[in-house]
Motif scaffolding. Structure first.
Motif, mmCIF file in Angstrom:
data_model
loop_
_atom_site.group_PDB
_atom_site.id
_atom_site.type_symbol
_atom_site.label_atom_id
_atom_site.label_comp_id
_atom_site.label_asym_id
_atom_site.label_seq_id
_atom_site.Cartn_x
_atom_site.Cartn_y
_atom_site.Cartn_z
ATOM 1 N N GLU A 27 144.818 -8.103 -4.388
ATOM 2 C CA GLU A 27 146.002 -8.617 -3.691
ATOM 3 C C GLU A 27 145.771 -10.034 -3.166
ATOM 4 N N VAL A 28 144.579 -10.323 -2.672
ATOM 5 C CA VAL A 28 144.266 -11.677 -2.197
ATOM 6 C C VAL A 28 144.297 -12.665 -3.365
ATOM 7 N N VAL A 29 143.702 -12.271 -4.482
ATOM 8 C CA VAL A 29 143.718 -13.126 -5.670
ATOM 9 C C VAL A 29 145.159 -13.382 -6.108
ATOM 10 N N ASP A 30 145.974 -12.348 -6.121
ATOM 11 C CA ASP A 30 147.376 -12.492 -6.516
ATOM 12 C C ASP A 30 148.139 -13.376 -5.529
ATOM 13 N N ALA A 31 147.882 -13.219 -4.245
ATOM 14 C CA ALA A 31 148.571 -14.029 -3.235
ATOM 15 C C ALA A 31 148.233 -15.505 -3.361
ATOM 16 N N HIS A 32 147.042 -15.812 -3.863
ATOM 17 C CA HIS A 32 146.630 -17.209 -4.045
ATOM 18 C C HIS A 32 146.791 -17.670 -5.494
ATOM 19 N N GLN A 33 147.641 -16.978 -6.232
ATOM 20 C CA GLN A 33 147.987 -17.320 -7.615
ATOM 21 C C GLN A 33 146.779 -17.286 -8.549
ATOM 22 N N GLY A 34 145.843 -16.411 -8.284
ATOM 23 C CA GLY A 34 144.656 -16.309 -9.129
ATOM 24 C C GLY A 34 144.967 -15.832 -10.528
ATOM 25 N N PHE A 35 145.965 -14.981 -10.658
ATOM 26 C CA PHE A 35 146.322 -14.508 -11.989
ATOM 27 C C PHE A 35 146.962 -15.614 -12.818
ATOM 28 N N LYS A 36 147.540 -16.604 -12.140
ATOM 29 C CA LYS A 36 148.174 -17.710 -12.856
ATOM 30 C C LYS A 36 147.146 -18.481 -13.682
ATOM 31 N N VAL A 37 145.919 -18.551 -13.197
ATOM 32 C CA VAL A 37 144.851 -19.216 -13.947
ATOM 33 C C VAL A 37 144.707 -18.554 -15.315
ATOM 34 N N VAL A 38 144.771 -17.233 -15.351
ATOM 35 C CA VAL A 38 144.631 -16.484 -16.601
ATOM 36 C C VAL A 38 145.935 -16.487 -17.392
ATOM 37 N N THR A 39 147.045 -16.196 -16.728
ATOM 38 C CA THR A 39 148.307 -16.058 -17.458
ATOM 39 C C THR A 39 148.803 -17.372 -18.045
ATOM 40 N N ASN A 40 148.453 -18.503 -17.450
ATOM 41 C CA ASN A 40 148.830 -19.787 -18.041
ATOM 42 C C ASN A 40 148.141 -20.003 -19.384
ATOM 43 N N LEU A 41 146.974 -19.400 -19.559
ATOM 44 C CA LEU A 41 146.226 -19.564 -20.802
ATOM 45 C C LEU A 41 146.684 -18.609 -21.903
ATOM 46 N N ILE A 42 147.402 -17.560 -21.539
ATOM 47 C CA ILE A 42 147.883 -16.589 -22.527
ATOM 48 C C ILE A 42 149.267 -17.024 -22.984
ATOM 49 N N THR A 43 149.354 -17.477 -24.233
ATOM 50 C CA THR A 43 150.619 -18.004 -24.738
ATOM 51 C C THR A 43 151.213 -17.173 -25.860
ATOM 52 N N THR A 44 150.531 -16.146 -26.304
ATOM 53 C CA THR A 44 151.016 -15.356 -27.427
ATOM 54 C C THR A 44 152.238 -14.531 -27.034
ATOM 55 N N LYS A 45 153.156 -14.377 -27.964
ATOM 56 C CA LYS A 45 154.309 -13.492 -27.770
ATOM 57 C C LYS A 45 154.189 -12.268 -28.668
ATOM 58 N N SER A 46 153.044 -12.146 -29.339
ATOM 59 C CA SER A 46 152.761 -11.001 -30.204
ATOM 60 C C SER A 46 152.030 -9.952 -29.382
ATOM 61 N N LYS A 47 152.524 -8.725 -29.416
ATOM 62 C CA LYS A 47 151.859 -7.664 -28.648
ATOM 63 C C LYS A 47 150.470 -7.374 -29.203
ATOM 64 N N LYS A 48 150.319 -7.430 -30.520
ATOM 65 C CA LYS A 48 149.000 -7.181 -31.108
ATOM 66 C C LYS A 48 148.029 -8.302 -30.752
ATOM 67 N N GLY A 49 148.505 -9.536 -30.744
ATOM 68 C CA GLY A 49 147.662 -10.655 -30.331
ATOM 69 C C GLY A 49 147.258 -10.529 -28.872
ATOM 70 N N LEU A 50 148.227 -10.158 -28.018
ATOM 71 C CA LEU A 50 147.944 -9.957 -26.595
ATOM 72 C C LEU A 50 146.941 -8.828 -26.404
ATOM 73 N N PHE A 51 147.051 -7.793 -27.220
ATOM 74 C CA PHE A 51 146.135 -6.655 -27.158
ATOM 75 C C PHE A 51 144.691 -7.118 -27.348
ATOM 76 N N TRP A 52 144.459 -7.956 -28.366
ATOM 77 C CA TRP A 52 143.112 -8.474 -28.640
ATOM 78 C C TRP A 52 142.645 -9.408 -27.528
ATOM 79 N N VAL A 53 143.531 -10.276 -27.057
ATOM 80 C CA VAL A 53 143.167 -11.225 -25.994
ATOM 81 C C VAL A 53 142.764 -10.477 -24.727
ATOM 82 N N ILE A 54 143.584 -9.525 -24.322
ATOM 83 C CA ILE A 54 143.289 -8.746 -23.108
ATOM 84 C C ILE A 54 142.001 -7.933 -23.303
ATOM 85 N N GLY A 55 141.799 -7.390 -24.496
ATOM 86 C CA GLY A 55 140.591 -6.618 -24.768
ATOM 87 C C GLY A 55 139.321 -7.441 -24.600
#
Length: 176
Positions: A27-55
């Protein structure tokens, strides 16, 4: 009986306190936009591509953090990235597999190996060199199996993520 009950209660309490602390960190990481560091780097709109990236992201994060903490973090991230509940369950299963595979090959990635390391029952270099390849094979084999269950559609367009943007100043203080 009372002694056994006391031991079991102590073990359950340890897990509950750990989960409480890990959830607070998320919650602290989320409140300080910590996930934005990761989500800004994820640009795929393919679910299979996202699956591999997240894995792979989960695999390598769990090698440097505790695999249970990484699972909590990644499931929180999936709540933002994957809007469909059924897809999120499949992604969540993959996160658990990837976190466990990634946590095995370093002394700090898993509670069991950490305890062995603290008690000088294993050393870092042999653990990493001998377990990295089997761990990555486990991850890739599992991802190959699970990715076939991912159905491509346009649901990632419904993600609750805002478009990539610069990190707010308070996030830069925490994460850079």
């Amino acid at each position: 009986v009372l002694e056994q009950l006391s031991e079991q209660l102590a073990e359950v309490s340890d897990i509950c306190f750990f989960l409480l602390a890990a959830s607070a960190i998320v919650e602290v990481v989320d409140a300080h936009q910590g996930f934005k560091v990761v989500t800004n780097l994820i640009t795929t709109k393919s679910k299979k591509g996202l699956f591999w990236v997240i894995g792979f992201l989960t695999f390598f994060l769990s090698a440097i953090l505790n695999n249970l903490t990484v699972t909590i973090v990644m499931v929180s991230l999936l709540r933002k990235l994957v809007p469909n509940d059924d897809d999120r369950r499949l992604f969540g299963a993959m996160v658990v597999v990837a976190a466990n595979a990634g946590g095995v090959w370093t002394p700090i990635g898993d509670v069991t190996t950490t305890m062995l390391w603290i008690n000088n029952n294993l050393s870092t270099i042999p653990t990493v060199t001998e377990l990295f390849l089997p761990s990555i094979v486990c991850l890739v084999a599992s991802l190959f199996f699970l990715v076939n269950q991912v159905e491509e559609d346009s649901s990632l367009a419904e993600s609750t993520l805002p478009p990539p943007s610069p990190l707010a100043p308070r996030g830069q203080v925490v994460f850079w």
